[in-house]
Design a protein around this motif. Structure first.
Motif, PDB file in Angstrom:
ATOM      1  N   SER A   1       0.819  -1.219   0.000  1.00  0.00           N
ATOM      2  CA  SER A   1       0.000   0.000   0.000  1.00  0.00           C
ATOM      3  C   SER A   1       0.847   1.262   0.000  1.00  0.00           C
ATOM      4  N   ALA A   2       2.113   1.140   0.386  1.00  0.00           N
ATOM      5  CA  ALA A   2       3.008   2.297   0.363  1.00  0.00           C
ATOM      6  C   ALA A   2       3.630   2.510  -1.014  1.00  0.00           C
ATOM      7  N   MET A   3       3.371   1.600  -1.935  1.00  0.00           N
ATOM      8  CA  MET A   3       3.936   1.696  -3.282  1.00  0.00           C
ATOM      9  C   MET A   3       2.948   2.410  -4.204  1.00  0.00           C
ATOM     10  N   THR A   4       3.443   2.909  -5.324  1.00  0.00           N
ATOM     11  CA  THR A   4       2.597   3.662  -6.255  1.00  0.00           C
ATOM     12  C   THR A   4       1.562   2.766  -6.917  1.00  0.00           C
ATOM     13  N   LEU A   5       2.001   1.661  -7.515  1.00  0.00           N
ATOM     14  CA  LEU A   5       1.130   0.648  -8.123  1.00  0.00           C
ATOM     15  C   LEU A   5       0.177   1.212  -9.173  1.00  0.00           C
ATOM     16  N   THR A   6       0.645   2.190  -9.935  1.00  0.00           N
ATOM     17  CA  THR A   6      -0.117   2.653 -11.093  1.00  0.00           C
ATOM     18  C   THR A   6       0.304   1.843 -12.307  1.00  0.00           C
ATOM     19  N   ASP A   7      -0.432   1.985 -13.404  1.00  0.00           N
ATOM     20  CA  ASP A   7      -0.079   1.247 -14.619  1.00  0.00           C
ATOM     21  C   ASP A   7       1.359   1.543 -15.042  1.00  0.00           C
ATOM     22  N   SER A   8       1.764   2.780 -14.876  1.00  0.00           N
ATOM     23  CA  SER A   8       3.101   3.166 -15.331  1.00  0.00           C
ATOM     24  C   SER A   8       4.199   2.732 -14.370  1.00  0.00           C
ATOM     25  N   SER A   9       3.838   2.424 -13.104  1.00  0.00           N
ATOM     26  CA  SER A   9       4.871   2.058 -12.129  1.00  0.00           C
ATOM     27  C   SER A   9       4.990   0.558 -11.897  1.00  0.00           C
ATOM     28  N   LEU A  10       4.085  -0.232 -12.466  1.00  0.00           N
ATOM     29  CA  LEU A  10       4.067  -1.663 -12.163  1.00  0.00           C
ATOM     30  C   LEU A  10       5.346  -2.372 -12.580  1.00  0.00           C
ATOM     31  N   LEU A  11       5.950  -1.967 -13.698  1.00  0.00           N
ATOM     32  CA  LEU A  11       7.194  -2.611 -14.124  1.00  0.00           C
ATOM     33  C   LEU A  11       8.284  -2.465 -13.073  1.00  0.00           C
TER      34      LEU A  11
ATOM     35  N   ASP B   1       7.472  -1.762  -9.656  1.00  0.00           N
ATOM     36  CA  ASP B   1       6.986  -2.236  -8.370  1.00  0.00           C
ATOM     37  C   ASP B   1       6.873  -3.757  -8.286  1.00  0.00           C
ATOM     38  N   LEU B   2       6.464  -4.396  -9.374  1.00  0.00           N
ATOM     39  CA  LEU B   2       6.194  -5.837  -9.328  1.00  0.00           C
ATOM     40  C   LEU B   2       7.410  -6.683  -8.961  1.00  0.00           C
ATOM     41  N   PRO B   3       8.606  -6.426  -9.530  1.00  0.00           N
ATOM     42  CA  PRO B   3       9.741  -7.274  -9.175  1.00  0.00           C
ATOM     43  C   PRO B   3      10.019  -7.317  -7.674  1.00  0.00           C
ATOM     44  N   GLU B   4       9.885  -6.189  -6.980  1.00  0.00           N
ATOM     45  CA  GLU B   4      10.124  -6.184  -5.541  1.00  0.00           C
ATOM     46  C   GLU B   4       9.092  -7.036  -4.808  1.00  0.00           C
TER      47      GLU B   4
ATOM     48  N   GLY C   1       6.187 -13.605  -3.785  1.00  0.00           N
ATOM     49  CA  GLY C   1       5.710 -14.505  -4.824  1.00  0.00           C
ATOM     50  C   GLY C   1       5.239 -15.828  -4.238  1.00  0.00           C
ATOM     51  N   PRO C   2       4.181 -16.459  -4.775  1.00  0.00           N
ATOM     52  CA  PRO C   2       3.474 -16.116  -6.025  1.00  0.00           C
ATOM     53  C   PRO C   2       2.245 -15.222  -5.823  1.00  0.00           C
ATOM     54  N   HIS C   3       2.217 -14.427  -4.746  1.00  0.00           N
ATOM     55  CA  HIS C   3       1.014 -13.642  -4.436  1.00  0.00           C
ATOM     56  C   HIS C   3       1.153 -12.167  -4.802  1.00  0.00           C
ATOM     57  N   GLU C   4       2.154 -11.820  -5.609  1.00  0.00           N
ATOM     58  CA  GLU C   4       2.379 -10.410  -5.908  1.00  0.00           C
ATOM     59  C   GLU C   4       1.209  -9.779  -6.659  1.00  0.00           C
ATOM     60  N   ALA C   5       0.605 -10.523  -7.593  1.00  0.00           N
ATOM     61  CA  ALA C   5      -0.520  -9.971  -8.353  1.00  0.00           C
ATOM     62  C   ALA C   5      -1.738  -9.759  -7.452  1.00  0.00           C
ATOM     63  N   ALA C   6      -1.941 -10.672  -6.507  1.00  0.00           N
ATOM     64  CA  ALA C   6      -3.060 -10.527  -5.572  1.00  0.00           C
ATOM     65  C   ALA C   6      -2.869  -9.297  -4.691  1.00  0.00           C
ATOM     66  N   LEU C   7      -1.637  -9.028  -4.302  1.00  0.00           N
ATOM     67  CA  LEU C   7      -1.351  -7.838  -3.505  1.00  0.00           C
ATOM     68  C   LEU C   7      -1.663  -6.564  -4.285  1.00  0.00           C
ATOM     69  N   VAL C   8      -1.202  -6.528  -5.532  1.00  0.00           N
ATOM     70  CA  VAL C   8      -1.446  -5.350  -6.372  1.00  0.00           C
ATOM     71  C   VAL C   8      -2.943  -5.134  -6.562  1.00  0.00           C
ATOM     72  N   GLU C   9      -3.665  -6.194  -6.893  1.00  0.00           N
ATOM     73  CA  GLU C   9      -5.100  -6.067  -7.144  1.00  0.00           C
ATOM     74  C   GLU C   9      -5.837  -5.605  -5.893  1.00  0.00           C
ATOM     75  N   THR C  10      -5.469  -6.151  -4.740  1.00  0.00           N
ATOM     76  CA  THR C  10      -6.142  -5.783  -3.498  1.00  0.00           C
ATOM     77  C   THR C  10      -5.917  -4.319  -3.155  1.00  0.00           C
TER      78      THR C  10
END
Length: 406
Positions: free
Chosen positions: A26-36, A38-41, A47-56
């Motif tokens: 929640s402290a990360m930007t997580l916008t469409d432009s920042s996902l590249l 944010d996601l690796p961290e 992992g493998p729950h990174e996408a669930a975190l972003v979506e939530t």
């Protein structure tokens, strides 16, 4: 592409490790432009729950202003779109508690539990049951109801009654593979089947605001009481109440938030609807959409001392604007041709224009572009018809009358 949660995702997000991960995400930007970036961290740590975190996290951000305490909820994009706003659900829960004191209420399409939370918080509701066929949403609902006792969850088909609850609530899905649907037989579950299955039991069905409820009576002989509800100017739903002969045929429930408090105003078809003869006064009022869709414009006019511009048009007019409502002070009456409008607007140095239309086939955005405004003064234009004649009213910008302090 919509992300699909798994039960493992929900179990992780509901754990202490998941809570820590959500706090970090929640402290990360997580916008469409920042996902590249944010996601690796997140993938490295969780992992493998990174996408669930972003979506939530992204869903929680979109839920602000719609659902209470969104930072504590588990929800998906589709479930969030379908969820009833907390203000609407809380008002209905209080209504049910008043009409059925001590009742057990069963939400047979409970999804992530948005309605259940309000029912569990309502004084006078003795018990709450939630059921759904989607195991993932039930798991999310279980998390979202943490700390609220007396709620029972089960996996069940809405068309197969699974309880003897005093009142049943249902919210048929209004989306299919082609998008939003307004066909009764395309709802999930189909509306007519739902009404048939629970015939003889008090049932509350949340439907699209555009539901043709009159057709249900005329074509199918279904005797439902209809409640159209709006929240802060947007019509949210048309709700069908069965086994409710004590209720008026039609209700408009208008919810408005002011200073953090939700105020409710209700009109019904049992209210008086006599108004003065049509005419034009100092102010024009565009009634709330719930009032219009419930067919209660004249009832609203009677309550607030207003009259119609035309008997067939929903605009009202009067010497004042009702508390909490938007009104437009009339400057002058004008014609509706582009040449006439362009001249009138230029004479008033109009530079920006809000256009409202009823009863005429006019696209406000297209008309605004064609008018080529060049001035500096903001104005409003109301286009409508009186009898068969198109007419325009050039007005000052809209103002909202404050609520009284009492």
């Amino acid at each position: 592409m919509t992300f699909t949660f798994s039960l493992d995702d929900v179990a992780f997000l509901s754990s202490s490790d998941g809570a820590e991960a959500l706090s970090r995400a929640s402290a990360m930007t997580l916008t469409d432009s920042s996902l590249l970036k944010d996601l690796p961290e997140l993938r490295t740590r969780y992992g493998p729950h990174e996408a669930a975190l972003v979506e939530t996290v992204r869903c929680r951000r979109r839920a602000v202003g719609k659902l209470a305490a969104p930072d504590s909820l588990l929800l998906s994009d589709t479930a969030l779109q379908q969820a009833t706003p907390t203000a609407v659900a809380a008002h209905r829960a209080a209504d049910l508690a008043a009409r059925h004191p001590g009742a057990v209420v069963h939400d047979v399409t409970c999804s992530i539990g948005a309605e259940l939370m309000s029912l569990a918080d309502a004084d006078g509701v003795a018990g709450v049951i939630g059921s759904d066929l989607d195991e993932v949403r039930l798991a999310m609902a279980s998390h979202n109801l943490t700390g609220r006792g007396g709620v029972q969850l089960m996996r069940a088909d809405a068309l197969s009654p699974a309880s003897t609850a005093d009142v049943v609530i249902a919210d048929p899905g209004r989306r299919n593979a082609r998008g939003r649907t307004f066909r009764l037989d395309d709802l999930d579950p189909p509306l007519l089947e739902l009404l048939s299955v629970y015939a003889g039991r008090p049932l509350v069905v949340k439907c699209s605001p555009g539901l043709d409820y009159q057709m249900l009576r005329d074509r199918f002989g279904i005797d439902c009481r209809v409640q159209v509800t709006s929240l802060d100017g947007g019509v949210r739903e048309a709700c069908l109440w069965t086994e409710a002969d004590d209720l008026p045929q039609r209700r408009a429930t208008v919810l408005r938030t002011a200073d953090g408090v939700v105020r409710a105003q209700e009109l019904t078809s049992d209210d008086p609807d006599d108004v003065d003869d049509p005419g034009v006064d100092e102010w024009i009022v565009d009634p709330d959409g719930a009032v219009v869709r419930a067919g209660l414009v004249r009832h609203y006019g009677h309550r607030h001392g207003l009259r119609q511009l035309d008997p067939q048009i929903a605009y009202l007019t009067g010497p004042t604007v009702p508390a909490g409502e938007r009104g437009f002070r009339v400057i002058e009456k004008v014609g509706v041709t582009e040449k006439t409008l362009r001249g009138a607007l230029a004479a008033h140095d109009c530079g920006s224009l809000e256009i409202l239309v009823r009863g005429l086939d006019v696209d406000p955005d297209r008309l605004r572009r064609r008018l080529k405004l060049k001035g500096s003064t903001p104005l409003a234009l109301i286009l409508t018809r009186i009898g068969r004649t198109g007419v325009g009213f050039l007005c000052e910008p809209a103002v909202r009358a404050p609520f009284s302090s009492s």
